[in-house]
Design a protein around this motif. Structure first.
Motif, short mmCIF file in Angstrom:
data_model
loop_
_atom_site.label_atom_id
_atom_site.label_comp_id
_atom_site.label_asym_id
_atom_site.label_seq_id
_atom_site.Cartn_x
_atom_site.Cartn_y
_atom_site.Cartn_z
N LEU A 1 0.72 -0.87 -0.36
CA LEU A 1 0.24 -0.09 0.14
C LEU A 1 0.68 0.92 -0.29
O LEU A 1 1.85 1.22 0.76
CB LEU A 1 -1.00 -0.26 1.12
N MET A 2 0.72 2.16 -0.86
CA MET A 2 0.82 3.31 -1.32
C MET A 2 0.75 3.85 0.58
O MET A 2 -0.25 3.66 0.69
CB MET A 2 1.46 4.20 -2.06
N ILE A 3 1.24 5.15 0.14
CA ILE A 3 1.26 6.43 1.80
C ILE A 3 -0.50 6.72 1.24
O ILE A 3 -1.45 6.36 2.61
CB ILE A 3 1.97 6.97 2.60
N PRO A 4 -1.10 6.69 0.80
CA PRO A 4 -2.34 7.09 0.72
C PRO A 4 -3.26 6.19 0.97
O PRO A 4 -3.97 6.28 1.61
CB PRO A 4 -2.50 8.35 -0.32
N ASP A 5 -2.91 4.96 0.51
CA ASP A 5 -3.80 3.68 0.11
C ASP A 5 -3.94 2.81 1.55
O ASP A 5 -5.15 2.85 2.34
CB ASP A 5 -3.00 2.91 -0.76
N TYR A 6 -2.97 3.54 2.55
CA TYR A 6 -2.55 3.02 3.47
C TYR A 6 -3.01 4.03 4.15
O TYR A 6 -4.44 3.37 5.26
CB TYR A 6 -1.20 2.76 3.80
N LEU A 7 -3.35 4.64 3.97
CA LEU A 7 -4.64 5.79 5.12
C LEU A 7 -6.37 5.85 5.30
O LEU A 7 -6.98 5.72 5.41
CB LEU A 7 -3.92 8.05 4.75
N HIS A 8 -5.80 5.44 3.40
CA HIS A 8 -7.41 5.27 3.21
C HIS A 8 -7.86 3.94 3.78
O HIS A 8 -8.94 3.84 4.52
CB HIS A 8 -7.44 5.02 1.54
N LEU B 1 -7.38 2.90 6.55
CA LEU B 1 -7.12 2.75 8.05
C LEU B 1 -8.26 3.82 8.51
O LEU B 1 -9.07 3.86 9.48
CB LEU B 1 -5.88 4.40 8.59
N LEU B 2 -9.34 4.25 7.12
CA LEU B 2 -10.20 4.64 7.64
C LEU B 2 -11.40 4.27 7.06
O LEU B 2 -12.70 4.33 7.71
CB LEU B 2 -10.71 5.83 6.42
N THR B 3 -11.61 2.75 6.29
CA THR B 3 -12.00 2.42 5.45
C THR B 3 -12.26 0.87 5.99
O THR B 3 -13.31 -0.12 5.76
CB THR B 3 -12.36 2.61 4.12
N GLY B 4 -10.45 0.22 5.88
CA GLY B 4 -10.30 -0.89 5.85
C GLY B 4 -10.39 -2.20 4.61
O GLY B 4 -10.06 -3.11 4.50
N VAL B 5 -10.73 -0.70 3.32
CA VAL B 5 -10.80 -1.60 2.39
C VAL B 5 -9.38 -1.40 1.87
O VAL B 5 -8.00 -0.11 1.54
CB VAL B 5 -11.76 -0.80 0.92
N LYS B 6 -8.84 -2.33 1.14
CA LYS B 6 -7.37 -2.39 0.69
C LYS B 6 -7.21 -1.78 -1.27
O LYS B 6 -7.47 -2.65 -1.59
CB LYS B 6 -6.07 -3.56 1.09
N ALA B 7 -6.69 -0.93 -1.72
CA ALA B 7 -6.85 -0.95 -2.96
C ALA B 7 -5.54 0.06 -3.21
O ALA B 7 -5.13 0.67 -2.51
CB ALA B 7 -7.79 0.10 -4.18
N ASN B 8 -4.72 0.08 -4.61
CA ASN B 8 -4.21 1.35 -5.25
C ASN B 8 -4.19 1.97 -6.40
O ASN B 8 -4.82 1.06 -7.27
CB ASN B 8 -2.31 0.04 -5.94
N GLU B 9 -5.03 3.26 -5.97
CA GLU B 9 -4.80 3.97 -6.47
C GLU B 9 -4.41 4.67 -7.65
O GLU B 9 -2.76 4.37 -7.22
CB GLU B 9 -5.19 5.25 -6.13
N MET C 1 -9.72 3.46 -9.94
CA MET C 1 -9.22 5.27 -10.17
C MET C 1 -9.96 6.31 -9.43
O MET C 1 -10.82 5.97 -8.62
CB MET C 1 -10.12 5.50 -11.79
N PRO C 2 -9.50 7.43 -9.74
CA PRO C 2 -9.92 8.49 -9.55
C PRO C 2 -11.48 8.57 -9.62
O PRO C 2 -11.53 8.36 -10.36
CB PRO C 2 -8.99 9.71 -9.47
N LYS C 3 -12.19 9.42 -8.57
CA LYS C 3 -13.39 9.24 -8.70
C LYS C 3 -14.18 8.23 -8.50
O LYS C 3 -15.56 8.64 -8.08
CB LYS C 3 -14.24 10.37 -9.76
N GLU C 4 -13.46 6.95 -8.07
CA GLU C 4 -14.12 5.98 -7.78
C GLU C 4 -14.33 5.97 -5.84
O GLU C 4 -13.60 6.74 -5.26
CB GLU C 4 -13.92 4.57 -7.25
N LYS C 5 -15.50 5.81 -5.10
CA LYS C 5 -16.05 5.30 -4.25
C LYS C 5 -15.40 3.92 -3.26
O LYS C 5 -15.66 2.95 -3.90
CB LYS C 5 -17.74 5.51 -3.62
N LEU C 6 -14.60 4.16 -2.08
CA LEU C 6 -13.89 3.18 -1.78
C LEU C 6 -14.68 2.67 -1.32
O LEU C 6 -14.66 1.41 -0.91
CB LEU C 6 -12.98 3.71 -0.99
N GLY C 7 -15.54 3.49 0.13
CA GLY C 7 -16.94 2.67 1.09
C GLY C 7 -16.45 3.64 2.30
O GLY C 7 -16.40 4.66 1.86
N ARG C 8 -16.75 3.47 3.06
CA ARG C 8 -17.66 4.27 4.03
C ARG C 8 -16.85 4.60 5.41
O ARG C 8 -15.94 2.67 5.17
CB ARG C 8 -18.86 3.79 4.83
N LEU C 9 -16.47 5.42 5.61
CA LEU C 9 -15.99 5.18 7.52
C LEU C 9 -15.94 3.93 8.43
O LEU C 9 -17.18 3.81 8.48
CB LEU C 9 -16.22 6.17 8.81
#
Length: 467
Positions: free
Chosen positions: A155-162, A164-172, A209-217
């Motif tokens: 996970l890249m740094i913003p991926d990891y922070l995202h 931590l917010l959602t519990g969903v792992k992805a590479n933007e 991709m940008p504009k995709e909803k990753l999830g909820r908190l």
């Protein structure tokens, strides 16, 4: 009622949370929280404190509640190339080691012995820099193979922070392209390159991709904050977000000016030709699969370090004023020389360079600052010439965006050396681009064309003409 979007924009020296919304065809911004970010020494490496960064993000979110602002969404952008690895229990295997750490010394050359530079460039389109993720990972494989063997998630740094917010792992996507491991044409992880280097392909996540909803908190965060919101991916590479805020891109070269200076143009396809390789330009992915054809220049990091070496005795404004009052000739440096990436003392490094090249050595704070600003302007001019050579056309204007666009002296120097009109602004370009991606996802704005028109009418842009 207008929806509010929360942009978390973290750079190499500071972070900020900014709320944005559209009212009466104007994009309005409100800064909620600002905090410092800095490299720390940990376990023998220069690292980022990602836990502290996440704590600061939570402080900013809680301040929204205090201000009676309930954002509909949140998105995070940071610098590129750096990452963490998680184990099978989703625990950190590695610190968030900084790109300025010397662990990548010599790694680019070793990788080039395995993968020809021409092949790597033709497939990824990414410029060769010693700190690219590919060389960080290869260093880890060489020096700590047991750590890499345990890695289940990259996970890249913003991926990891995202995460931590959602519990969903992805590479933007936009940040993933900076790894030099994404194929510029398939826009996916390049399995052949990854396997050839002996890296674990399975640890890389699905590309989003940008504009995709990753999830909820996550539920525990909803309880902590007292409200929930969507987590929507912006262009998580801060330059990818910043370029979205350039009001007009036709016949315009942009300079995203901050700790780094990114100078280039937006393009519909990657330019992976020999001349682009020779000039060391990169093709970073953007929103809607646009490409940012640009060169990475050392940037205002040099003056930041100069100020630090003077023990922060002078403000940036004072250093600019001192520079303007210098009447003597001072030397210039190649700002992209690796000696300036993380020297023990930037002032001494600049002075040594000038001595070694038989130039007048800057002594006073004003002379040192003048050397930095003149050298930066020269590097921009060189990059502009190379861009025009590759595209076989002349670009009429340059648009400087980001925090560095507030440096009026440097803006004027750029106009003078390039003989072009220079437009400076908007200042909070990265946060604006982050918010734009969220607003489009929420259907508050139709598309990027409408967004750029909105930006043009919402923020001040200053004009500089050459002497």
């Amino acid at each position: 009622m207008a929806k509010h979007c929360l942009a978390v924009d973290i750079g190499a020296s500071s972070g900020r949370l900014i709320v944005g919304s559209v009212n009466e065809r104007q994009l309005h911004l409100q800064e909620i929280h600002r905090f410092k970010n800095q490299i720390v020494e940990k376990n023998g490496h220069f690292c980022w404190d990602v836990n502290e960064l996440f704590d600061q993000i939570k402080i900013g979110i809680k301040r929204c509640d205090e201000l009676d602002i309930k954002p509909a969404s949140i998105g995070i952008d940071t610098w590129a190339v750096d990452f963490v690895l998680l184990d099978e229990h989703d625990q950190l295997l590695t610190d968030a080691i900084s790109y300025r750490d010397p662990r990548t010394d010599g790694m680019m050359e070793e990788v080039s012995d395995i993968l020809m530079k021409e092949r790597l460039y033709l497939e990824t389109g990414i410029q060769f820099q010693k700190f690219n993720t590919i060389y960080q990972l290869y260093s880890l494989k060489k020096h700590s193979p047991e750590v890499l063997a345990k890695a289940k998630s990259f996970l890249m740094i913003p991926d990891y922070l995202h995460y931590l917010l959602t519990g969903v792992k992805a590479n933007e996507y936009t940040n993933a392209t900076s790894t030099q491991l994404i194929n510029a044409f398939t826009k996916k992880w390049d399995k052949e390159i990854i396997n050839t280097l002996g890296l674990n392909f399975d640890m890389f996540q699905d590309i989003k991709m940008p504009k995709e909803k990753l999830g909820r908190l996550k539920e525990e965060l909803v309880e902590e904050f007292g409200f929930s919101m969507d987590v929507i991916l912006p262009a998580t590479h801060d330059t990818g977000s910043a370029v979205l805020a350039v009001p007009e891109l036709e016949d315009t070269i942009y300079v995203s000016s901050g700790t780094w200076s990114l100078i280039g143009v937006e393009n519909d396809f990657p330019i992976c030709v020999t001349k682009a390789l020779d000039y060391n330009f990169t093709n970073e992915g953007g929103m809607d699969y646009q490409f940012r054809f640009l060169k990475n220049i050392m940037g205002l990091w040099m003056i930041q370090e100069v100020r630090r070496n003077y023990k922060n005795k002078y403000s940036f404004t004072e250093l600019v004023e001192f520079s303007e009052n210098v009447s003597s000739i001072v030397g210039k440096v190649n700002v992209d020389d690796q000696r300036f990436l993380k020297p023990d003392n930037m002032i001494e490094e600049i002075q040594n360079y000038c001595r070694e090249t038989n130039q007048p050595v800057p002594i006073s704070p004003g002379e040192v600052a003048k050397c930095v600003f003149d050298s930066l302007a020269d590097s921009y001019q060189k990059a502009v010439t190379e861009i025009e050579d590759i595209f076989e056309k002349e670009f009429k204007t340059i648009n400087v965006i980001g925090g560095g666009c507030q440096n009026q002296l440097l803006n004027q120097l750029i106009a003078d050396v390039t003989k072009k009109e220079v437009f400076a602004g908007p200042v909070e370009a990265t946060a604006i681009g982050n918010i734009i991606a969220q607003l489009i996802a929420l259907k508050e704005i139709k598309d990027i064309n409408e967004a750029r028109g909105l930006i043009k009418h919402s923020f001040e842009v200053k004009k500089y003409v050459h002497a």
